[in-house]
Scaffold this active site. Structure first.
Site, PDB file in Angstrom:
ATOM      1  N   CYS A  81      48.145  33.924  31.977  1.00 20.98           N
ATOM      2  CA  CYS A  81      47.056  33.448  32.830  1.00 20.98           C
ATOM      3  C   CYS A  81      47.250  33.908  34.282  1.00 20.98           C
ATOM      4  CB  CYS A  81      46.917  31.924  32.708  1.00 20.98           C
ATOM      5  SG  CYS A  81      45.345  31.284  33.335  1.00 20.98           S
ATOM      6  N   HIS A 175      47.434  30.796  27.149  1.00 19.47           N
ATOM      7  CA  HIS A 175      48.702  30.068  27.243  1.00 19.47           C
ATOM      8  C   HIS A 175      49.266  29.793  25.845  1.00 19.47           C
ATOM      9  CE1 HIS A 175      48.283  28.796  31.544  1.00 19.47           C
ATOM     10  NE2 HIS A 175      46.994  28.892  31.259  1.00 19.47           N
ATOM     11  N   GLU A 177      52.283  28.991  25.253  1.00 22.96           N
ATOM     12  CA  GLU A 177      53.333  27.983  25.413  1.00 22.96           C
ATOM     13  C   GLU A 177      52.815  26.559  25.216  1.00 22.96           C
ATOM     14  OE1 GLU A 177      51.422  28.230  29.429  1.00 22.96           O
ATOM     15  OE2 GLU A 177      51.929  29.641  27.821  1.00 22.96           O
TER      16      GLU A 177
END
EC number: 4.3.3.6
Length: 201
Positions: A81, A175, A177
């Site tokens: 991002c 994202h 994660e």
């Protein structure tokens, strides 16, 4: 070979989630804020957050120039991002005073997928990631307007480039994660291992 040590630039953003994902992908993960900490890692993740703020804090903490030098020298780096924006050689609509690290020959557009309340999740096929599509979380996400000859497009979503690799630099608009799926981080850890092997030859 010993486990690679991978840092997460810990100036702003979802640092803890990246540390967890890297550890799950068999790396030693540690936060990085200062040049001496940067010097001790084999690779670095640039997390999401606000790219202008990250840029200014990187300069303030004295880590921007050492980071640029390490990336130019071939240190593996992965940006998500805002981190993707930081790795772009050019931003279409930069804020005043905003700097990038560079490393990927691409032009990016900030907040291209909309504002915070327009955040969404989507399945994304990422080249180099085996199995089912990656569940991408897009939060005020940028997209890549164009890439140069050296950059490889790894994924697109609705006609927009959302994952790119150039040499040892990897970047995604989304994202991974935040999903519990650590395959993109595993891809990056493999890049770090390969780079360490090449440097030891």
């Amino acid at each position: 070979m010993s486990t690679p040590v991978i840092g997460v630039l810990a100036l702003q953003g979802d640092v803890r989630e990246h540390l967890v994902a890297l550890a799950a992908a068999d790396a030693v993960a540690r936060p990085v804020r200062r040049p001496d900490e940067l010097a001790e890692v084999d690779g670095l993740v640039l997390p999401g957050g606000e790219s202008t703020t990250i840029s200014k804090l990187a300069v303030l903490f004295g880590v921007m120039e050492p980071l640029r030098a390490r990336v130019r020298a071939g240190m593996p780096v992965y940006g998500t991002c805002a981190g993707l924006i930081m790795l772009a050689d050019k931003i279409l609509d930069p804020r005043s005073g905003q700097e990038t690290i560079g490393g990927i020959d691409m032009i990016v557009r900030r907040n291209a997928f909309g504002r915070q309340n327009e955040s969404f999740e989507a399945a994304v096929d990422v080249k180099g990631v085996e199995g089912d599509p990656v569940e991408g979380v897009f939060i005020r996400a940028p997209w890549v307007e164009s890439v140069g000859a050296q950059a490889e497009v790894l994924a697109e979503y609705e006609g927009h480039v959302v994952a790119v690799r150039q040499g040892n630099a990897l970047a995604t608009s989304f994202h991974p994660e935040l999903t519990g799926d650590h395959r993109v981080h595993s891809l990056f850890v493999d890049m770090v291992r390969a780079n360490r092997t090449a440097e030891s030859l």
